[in-house]
Design a protein around this motif. Structure first.
Motif, mmCIF file in Angstrom:
data_model
loop_
_atom_site.group_PDB
_atom_site.id
_atom_site.type_symbol
_atom_site.label_atom_id
_atom_site.label_comp_id
_atom_site.label_asym_id
_atom_site.label_seq_id
_atom_site.Cartn_x
_atom_site.Cartn_y
_atom_site.Cartn_z
ATOM 1 N N GLN A 158 0.726 -1.130 -0.027
ATOM 2 C CA GLN A 158 -0.040 0.202 0.039
ATOM 3 C C GLN A 158 0.697 1.121 0.173
ATOM 4 O OE1 GLN A 158 -2.322 -1.224 3.543
ATOM 5 N NE2 GLN A 158 -4.138 -1.040 2.324
ATOM 6 N N LEU A 159 2.075 1.419 0.724
ATOM 7 C CA LEU A 159 2.792 2.305 0.827
ATOM 8 C C LEU A 159 3.587 2.593 -0.580
ATOM 9 C CD1 LEU A 159 4.717 1.772 4.057
ATOM 10 C CD2 LEU A 159 3.260 3.661 3.496
ATOM 11 N N GLN A 160 3.944 1.667 -1.226
ATOM 12 C CA GLN A 160 4.364 1.998 -2.591
ATOM 13 C C GLN A 160 3.581 2.280 -3.705
ATOM 14 O OE1 GLN A 160 7.783 1.401 -3.169
ATOM 15 N NE2 GLN A 160 7.201 2.512 -5.180
ATOM 16 N N GLN A 161 2.266 1.923 -3.800
ATOM 17 C CA GLN A 161 1.277 2.327 -4.433
ATOM 18 C C GLN A 161 0.837 3.705 -4.101
ATOM 19 O OE1 GLN A 161 -2.396 0.049 -4.440
ATOM 20 N NE2 GLN A 161 -3.519 1.623 -5.928
ATOM 21 N N ALA A 162 0.908 4.124 -2.749
ATOM 22 C CA ALA A 162 0.260 5.430 -2.249
ATOM 23 C C ALA A 162 1.786 6.425 -3.012
ATOM 24 C CB ALA A 162 0.247 5.417 -0.956
ATOM 25 N N ARG A 163 3.060 6.130 -2.619
ATOM 26 C CA ARG A 163 3.826 6.946 -3.007
ATOM 27 C C ARG A 163 3.922 6.946 -4.612
ATOM 28 N NH1 ARG A 163 9.467 7.551 -1.643
ATOM 29 N NH2 ARG A 163 10.729 7.811 -3.207
ATOM 30 N N SER A 164 3.590 6.427 -5.436
ATOM 31 C CA SER A 164 3.340 6.549 -6.738
ATOM 32 C C SER A 164 2.191 7.512 -7.119
ATOM 33 C CB SER A 164 3.215 5.318 -7.633
ATOM 34 O OG SER A 164 4.440 4.277 -7.565
ATOM 35 N N GLU A 165 0.994 7.189 -6.655
ATOM 36 C CA GLU A 165 0.059 7.947 -6.881
ATOM 37 C C GLU A 165 0.137 9.524 -6.306
ATOM 38 O OE1 GLU A 165 -3.064 5.900 -4.968
ATOM 39 O OE2 GLU A 165 -3.166 4.356 -6.210
ATOM 40 N N ILE A 166 0.753 9.751 -4.973
ATOM 41 C CA ILE A 166 0.722 11.074 -4.669
ATOM 42 C C ILE A 166 1.977 11.956 -5.488
ATOM 43 C CG2 ILE A 166 1.404 12.485 -2.392
ATOM 44 C CD1 ILE A 166 -1.305 11.157 -2.431
#
Length: 379
Positions: A158-166
């Motif tokens: 989830q952290l990796q996905q959120a990093r890309s999105e933000i």
């Protein structure tokens, strides 16, 4: 019926009903039957009077207060004197030095109030062990530490996905080194400071262009920081997100590589952890801070200490800028991989269990020991 329900315990938070402080107290006392008084921030003195009246009329076995607001605190001091009802205080700040920093003329009054509040208390729940020791020094009979916890935790995926999105949302390149902070941007007129000030000022001193500052939060200081960033940071160097929902904070932390923890090395900052610490660690972020006691207690490899006693002073800002000028993305990434995301100190269930035992021991200490111990454990 569980006999523990026969205990009458009153709880309230001086920062107001339905706020973060009350939610913390409700969580800590989740295993304990408590009536929560709906404390209204806009009617503090009326609340104090009503709490005093409740103590006098209802004679609860214990009162637990989150925060050190003077209206609630004076009600406890007077109420315990008149009724001998014991009370426990939970706090994350050294209130005397904190007020003295903001309003120097009121400093002596609040130092006196803090000492009296703890001296009259039966117990103290500190957000840090340093505050627990302070309360014991001032006369609290019992003390313990409940340091808080990250309210929302993301998995590595989830952290990796959120990093890309933000990063995509704000146009931040993947290889850009991002240092950020999460918090309320409340401007202190006397000091000319709020969270994020040190980052904006340091950004203006950098020669390298692959560093971005991400400031997550809102408040009276946001406009001032934006003006300062426009004058010194250059376009795109500093990004302001404004207020974000509490449950989305980990997503914004995921977009960062480093987290700033700007606390003063004095009787205000040195006593504190702040709730940000558990959230930063849970997101696997190395922390950049001053030489406060916490930085040595958590002396893992992801803790960067810089020079300077106060984050609004030039020495601290120059040291922060010097660090950012030299540190490499590779080093930060490697250190971040070794940040302990789960420290026992910030485990919620352990804190709830410890607080339950703490309250139990205080209740039995103020009753007939043998009969009350039997009553507490009986089903």
């Amino acid at each position: 019926m569980n006999h523990r329900e026969s205990y009458k315990i009153l709880g309230f938070a001086t920062q107001g009903s339905n706020g973060d402080d009350e939610q913390r107290l409700r969580s800590l006392l989740a295993d304990t039957p408590v009536y929560f008084y709906p404390f209204e921030r806009s009617r503090k003195w009326m609340n104090g009077w009503r709490i005093l009246r409740y103590m006098y009329r209802e004679r609860p076995h214990l009162v637990v207060m989150e925060g050190t607001g003077i209206a609630g605190g004076l009600a406890l001091i007077v109420g315990s004197t008149l009724t001998r009802v014991p009370y426990v205080v939970s706090s994350g700040d050294a209130i005397g030095p904190y007020i003295a920093n903001r309003f120097p003329l009121l400093g002596p009054l609040f130092h006196w109030y803090e000492r009296l509040l703890y001296k009259r208390s039966t117990g103290f729940i500190g957000w840090t062990p340093y505050l627990a020791g302070r309360a014991l020094t001032y006369g609290a009979k019992f003390a313990m530490t409940a340091a808080g916890w990250a309210p929302v935790a993301y998995s590595s995926e989830q952290l990796q996905q959120a990093r890309s999105e933000i990063r995509s949302e704000y146009g931040i390149p993947e290889r850009q080194l991002v240092i950020g902070i999460v918090g309320s941007l409340n401007w202190n007129r006397r000091l000319g400071y709020c969270y994020g000030y040190e980052l904006v000022k340091a950004a203006g001193l950098l020669e390298r262009r692959d560093v971005t500052v991400l400031i997550v939060g809102d408040g009276s200081g946001k406009a001032r920081l934006e003006q300062l960033a426009g004058a010194s940071g250059g376009p795109g160097r500093v990004i302001f997100t404004g207020r974000v929902p509490r449950e989305k904070v980990p997503a914004y932390l995921a977009a960062m590589d480093l987290a700033s923890l700007p606390q003063s090395v004095d009787q205000v900052g040195s006593f504190r952890y702040t709730t940000k610490v558990s959230e930063y660690l849970c997101a696997g972020l190395p922390i950049v801070t001053g030489r406060i006691p916490m930085s040595y207690d958590f002396n893992h490899e992801g803790m960067y200490r810089i020079h300077g006693d106060k984050p609004w002073e030039p020495k601290y800002i120059r040291s922060l800028a010097g660090f950012l000028e030299c540190v490499t993305s590779e080093e930060v990434k490697e250190r971040g991989s070794r940040v302990p995301r789960q420290l026992p100190l910030f485990d919620k269930e352990s804190q709830v269990s410890s607080v339950r035992a703490f309250i139990h021991d205080i209740l039995t200490d103020h009753a007939d020991p043998e009969s009350q111990v039997q009553k507490w454990h009986a089903e």
